[in-house]
Design an enzyme around this catalytic site. Structure first.
Site, PDB file in Angstrom:
ATOM      1  N   TYR A  73       0.831  -1.206   0.000  1.00 51.78           N
ATOM      2  CA  TYR A  73       0.000   0.000   0.000  1.00 51.78           C
ATOM      3  C   TYR A  73       0.868   1.259   0.000  1.00 51.78           C
ATOM      4  CZ  TYR A  73      -4.019   2.964   1.016  1.00 51.78           C
ATOM      5  OH  TYR A  73      -5.000   3.916   0.940  1.00 51.78           O
ATOM      6  N   PHE A 125      -7.358  19.827 -25.003  1.00 54.28           N
ATOM      7  CA  PHE A 125      -7.951  18.515 -25.249  1.00 54.28           C
ATOM      8  C   PHE A 125      -9.333  18.524 -24.593  1.00 54.28           C
ATOM      9  CE2 PHE A 125      -8.484  14.003 -23.979  1.00 54.28           C
ATOM     10  CZ  PHE A 125      -8.575  13.488 -25.247  1.00 54.28           C
ATOM     11  N   ASP A 126     -10.232  17.622 -25.009  1.00 54.68           N
ATOM     12  CA  ASP A 126     -11.626  17.715 -24.520  1.00 54.68           C
ATOM     13  C   ASP A 126     -11.745  17.611 -22.996  1.00 54.68           C
ATOM     14  OD1 ASP A 126     -11.095  14.977 -24.580  1.00 54.68           O
ATOM     15  OD2 ASP A 126     -12.988  14.397 -25.487  1.00 54.68           O
ATOM     16  N   ASP A 213       0.936  19.616 -21.017  1.00 52.81           N
ATOM     17  CA  ASP A 213       0.019  18.490 -21.128  1.00 52.81           C
ATOM     18  C   ASP A 213       0.750  17.538 -22.082  1.00 52.81           C
ATOM     19  OD1 ASP A 213      -1.995  16.695 -21.585  1.00 52.81           O
ATOM     20  OD2 ASP A 213      -3.517  18.174 -22.122  1.00 52.81           O
ATOM     21  N   ALA A 215       0.959  14.172 -22.925  1.00 51.12           N
ATOM     22  CA  ALA A 215       0.560  12.805 -23.283  1.00 51.12           C
ATOM     23  C   ALA A 215       1.437  12.214 -24.391  1.00 51.12           C
ATOM     24  CB  ALA A 215      -0.904  12.789 -23.713  1.00 51.12           C
ATOM     25  N   LYS A 256      -0.983   7.067 -23.401  1.00 47.11           N
ATOM     26  CA  LYS A 256      -0.446   7.407 -24.716  1.00 47.11           C
ATOM     27  C   LYS A 256       1.040   7.038 -24.707  1.00 47.11           C
ATOM     28  CE  LYS A 256      -4.480   9.625 -24.687  1.00 47.11           C
ATOM     29  NZ  LYS A 256      -4.705  10.864 -23.986  1.00 47.11           N
ATOM     30  N   HIS A 448     -20.226  13.924 -26.584  1.00 44.80           N
ATOM     31  CA  HIS A 448     -19.958  12.925 -27.622  1.00 44.80           C
ATOM     32  C   HIS A 448     -19.906  11.506 -27.093  1.00 44.80           C
ATOM     33  CE1 HIS A 448     -16.285  14.471 -25.902  1.00 44.80           C
ATOM     34  NE2 HIS A 448     -15.650  13.362 -26.221  1.00 44.80           N
TER      35      HIS A 448
END
Ligand SMILES: *Cc1c(COP(=O)(O)O)cnc(C)c1O
Length: 456
Positions: A73, A125-126, A213, A215, A256, A448
């Site tokens: 843990y 990004f969304d 960001d 990714a 990604k 979407h």
């Protein structure tokens, strides 16, 4: 080099069968899925180019690493391997594992944003946009003007408009600036090192932190290597290290360029106070700070994946295989965002289907045609994904209507891609028969994913 073919730099040792369906079956299946490819069963899809997120194949090294997963843990050895891999690339002091990228966004934005704030990004990004807006802040997309013209060739169309950035920093309440590498929502286009460095200088002049960001940081590093002066002899790792050096923190969807099926992280350079605040939220909502909602074996897979993604033979094959589809489509006159990006081909649906007006979602309509005709799943990046335009509700928010064909990492071979291009040739030949769609039912946030649609 004596031979010019760039091969997949691996051989295959586990396979997953894929199933052919008939056109009639697919028509029925799509109707049952309310004309939304997100609501299809994956088993009913032949070639799945919905996303490159978490859909790639792992290497033998990653699978064997998973057997070493330490499920303690607190203080698991797997965490320290993961932390070392992230620190080696980013150079950042604080590494918080998260179950995926949006968890990192939620934690960071939850600690840094308040209503009335403005967040500039080359293109959100969304999920990033949704998390900014969820905090009551405003998400501003400021790509360079060249980035808004799908047909235009430019080496770094993902760049941020630095004049626009400076103007926003002068006039608005901006707690952080984000640069997305590569620029996913704008065609998977790379951002140049010069642009990151200059954005960083501007942000720091205004005392505002710059967040990457990141990714697809490795794909971005590869584009810098092959396109930007002065980087040809640097390794992708050295280039990535320099990219992070200009930033103050990073949100990563490791589904990604982490080369794993799940995972992410939030990394913070040296703001100890912010890191502590984020860590408290991490523990409250994701899990203890040495696992952050991931299993020990996930952290092992990521520790290996973050190294493999920077291998030159992998990156050369990766970027080449995307460009290969781009060239095939361009040859037969299908309009795509040029030049091809790092992880996907983006078809310009507005240009391909000029008979469908924007308020009938041409890109969405094209995703339905690709599925019905060939069992290929793609995704819309257009009016549905980016929502309504408040100034003019009849028109969508997104200036572009794109269909993305995303490439899962190390998953499909050249013949799969040849098949996809045949499906596209066919759809292009019957494009005048494709009809627009309308919304039957859609949630307000991220519509979407679950919208019910119908042909017009
Ligand atoms: C995928 C992605 C995210 C969100 O990450 P998830 O792992 O899907 O939550 C954020 N930003 C960019 C640029 C992405 O591509």
């Amino acid at each position: 080099m004596k031979f010019k073919t760039i091969i997949e730099p691996f051989r295959i040792k586990t396979v997953q069968p894929i199933r052919q369906t008939t056109r009639e079956e697919r028509e029925r299946l799509l109707q049952k899925a309310h004309y939304n490819v997100f609501l299809l069963k994956a088993d009913d899809v032949l070639i799945d180019l919905l996303t490159d997120s978490g859909t790639g194949a792992m290497s033998a090294q990653q699978w064997s690493g998973m057997m070493l997963g330490d499920e303690s843990y607190a203080g698991a050895s797997s965490f320290y391997k993961f932390e070392a891999a992230v620190k080696k690339i980013t150079g950042f002091e604080h590494v918080l594992p998260c179950h995926q990228g949006r968890a990192a966004e939620r934690i960071l934005f939850g600690c840094m944003l308040k209503p009335g704030d403005v967040v500039p990004n080359n293109t959100h990004f969304d999920t990033t946009r949704a998390h900014v807006e969820y905090r009551g802040a405003k998400a501003l997309d400021i790509p360079i003007p060249e980035g808004r013209d799908p047909a235009l060739i430019h080496p770094f169309k993902g760049n941020m408009d630095l004049q626009a950035l400076e103007k926003i920093l002068q006039g608005k309440q901006v707690p952080l600036v984000v640069i997305t590498v590569t620029n996913n929502s704008n065609g998977g286009q790379p951002v140049s090192m010069a642009n990151i460095r200059q954005a960083s200088e501007i942000c720091h002049r205004y005392n505002v932190p710059l967040i990457l960001d990141c990714a697809r940081f490795a794909e971005n590093a590869w584009f810098i290597k092959i396109r930007e002066d002065g980087y040809a002899n640097k390794t992708p790792l050295e280039i990535a290290q320099e990219m992070f050096q200009y930033a103050d923190g990073a949100c990563m969807s490791a589904k990604k360029d982490g080369m794993a099926n799940i995972g992410g992280f939030l990394a913070i350079k040296d703001d100890d106070k912010l890191a502590k605040q984020c860590k408290d939220v991490l523990i409250l909502t994701e899990g203890f700070s040495t696992y952050g909602g991931l299993a020990g074996y996930d952290l092992e897979a990521l520790a290996v994946g973050l190294q493999e993604v920077l291998h030159e033979d992998y990156l050369e094959y990766r970027i080449r295989s995307v460009a290969y589809l781009g060239e095939k489509l361009t040859e037969c006159g299908i309009p795509i965002v040029q030049p091809p990006g790092g992880h996907a081909i983006y078809i310009d649906a507005k240009a391909m289907l000029p008979h469908i007006p924007s308020n009938q979602f041409p890109a969405w309509a094209l995703t339905l045609a690709l599925y019905v005709e060939g069992g290929v799943r793609s995704v819309e990046l257009g009016g549905m994904m980016f929502g309504k335009n408040d100034a003019n509700p009849a028109e969508p928010n997104s200036a572009m209507e794109l269909v993305r064909l995303a490439f899962p990492r190390r998953t499909y071979t050249q013949s799969h891609i040849d098949y996809v291009s045949e499906v596209l040739y066919h759809v292009n030949s019957i494009k005048d028969t494709i009809r627009g769609v309308k919304i039957v039912e859609a949630p307000a946030v991220l519509p979407h994913f679950s919208a019910k649609m119908a042909p017009v």
